[in-house]
Scaffold this motif. Structure first.
Motif, PDB file in Angstrom:
ATOM      1  N   LYS A 239      40.460  44.149  42.534  1.00 31.36           N
ATOM      2  CA  LYS A 239      41.469  42.837  41.758  1.00 31.36           C
ATOM      3  C   LYS A 239      42.147  41.836  43.407  1.00 31.36           C
ATOM      4  O   LYS A 239      43.119  42.738  44.464  1.00 31.36           O
TER       5      LYS A 239
ATOM      6  N   TRP B   2      48.321  43.852  39.032  1.00 25.03           N
ATOM      7  CA  TRP B   2      46.778  43.098  40.205  1.00 25.03           C
ATOM      8  C   TRP B   2      45.901  42.580  38.921  1.00 25.03           C
ATOM      9  O   TRP B   2      46.089  42.614  37.724  1.00 25.03           O
ATOM     10  N   TRP B   3      45.528  41.756  39.378  1.00 24.09           N
ATOM     11  CA  TRP B   3      44.466  40.565  38.826  1.00 24.09           C
ATOM     12  C   TRP B   3      43.094  40.893  39.032  1.00 24.09           C
ATOM     13  O   TRP B   3      43.583  40.435  40.706  1.00 24.09           O
ATOM     14  N   THR B   4      42.111  40.179  38.484  1.00 23.43           N
ATOM     15  CA  THR B   4      40.811  40.161  38.579  1.00 23.43           C
ATOM     16  C   THR B   4      41.119  37.908  39.045  1.00 23.43           C
ATOM     17  O   THR B   4      41.977  37.960  38.428  1.00 23.43           O
TER      18      THR B   4
ATOM     19  N   LYS C  77      38.075  36.600  47.877  1.00 25.66           N
ATOM     20  CA  LYS C  77      37.789  36.825  46.717  1.00 25.66           C
ATOM     21  C   LYS C  77      37.009  38.423  46.212  1.00 25.66           C
ATOM     22  O   LYS C  77      36.598  39.022  45.086  1.00 25.66           O
TER      23      LYS C  77
END
Length: 143
Positions: free
Chosen positions: A8, A135-137, A95
């Motif tokens: 992420k 945490w983020w995607t 990313k």
């Protein structure tokens, strides 16, 4: 520990530890957030054996650079997270752990990005003054 398939690239958190940087206030129309955070993370990453190579400012915050053996496209952005008065956001680039290339073999950064993500998570989790870590995607964050 963050597993490769769960990478992420965004992490938000809250803390009072890192005040805004006051340098270049004319150029940036006010304080640029993330300088003290970037310095802290640069030092902490080096202590964990990662090839952090110093920081530089951008108009939105600060960037932590990396030396070899990390690929030259890897960096971490540090800035203010506007959702909270005491919020910060880290952005890991690239990313995607696979860099696609035309007519050449793809570049697999899974191991390097996993190592970086795990180190950042450890740094944040081990500091009792840092809280609400999420945490983020890329897909979830950009919604």
């Amino acid at each position: 520990m963050i597993e490769a398939q769960m990478l992420k690239p965004y992490v938000e958190f809250r803390t009072e530890l890192f005040p805004p940087c006051s340098e270049n206030t004319d150029e940036w129309e006010g304080a640029v957030w993330g300088g003290t955070l970037a310095q802290y993370l640069d030092e902490q990453l080096k202590m964990r054996g990662l090839p952090a190579a110093g920081i530089h400012s951008e108009d939105w915050g600060y960037v932590i650079n990396f030396d070899a053996p990390f690929h030259d496209s890897i960096w971490v952005g540090c800035g203010k997270y506007e959702e909270y008065t005491d919020g910060y956001l880290l952005m890991i680039e690239p990313k995607s752990p696979i860099i696609k290339r035309w007519f050449k073999a793809d570049i697999d950064l899974i191991d390097q990005l996993t190592r970086l993500s795990n180190a950042l998570n450890e740094i944040l989790e081990q500091n009792p003054q840092i809280r609400d870590i999420k945490w983020w995607t890329a897909v979830d964050f950009e919604r």
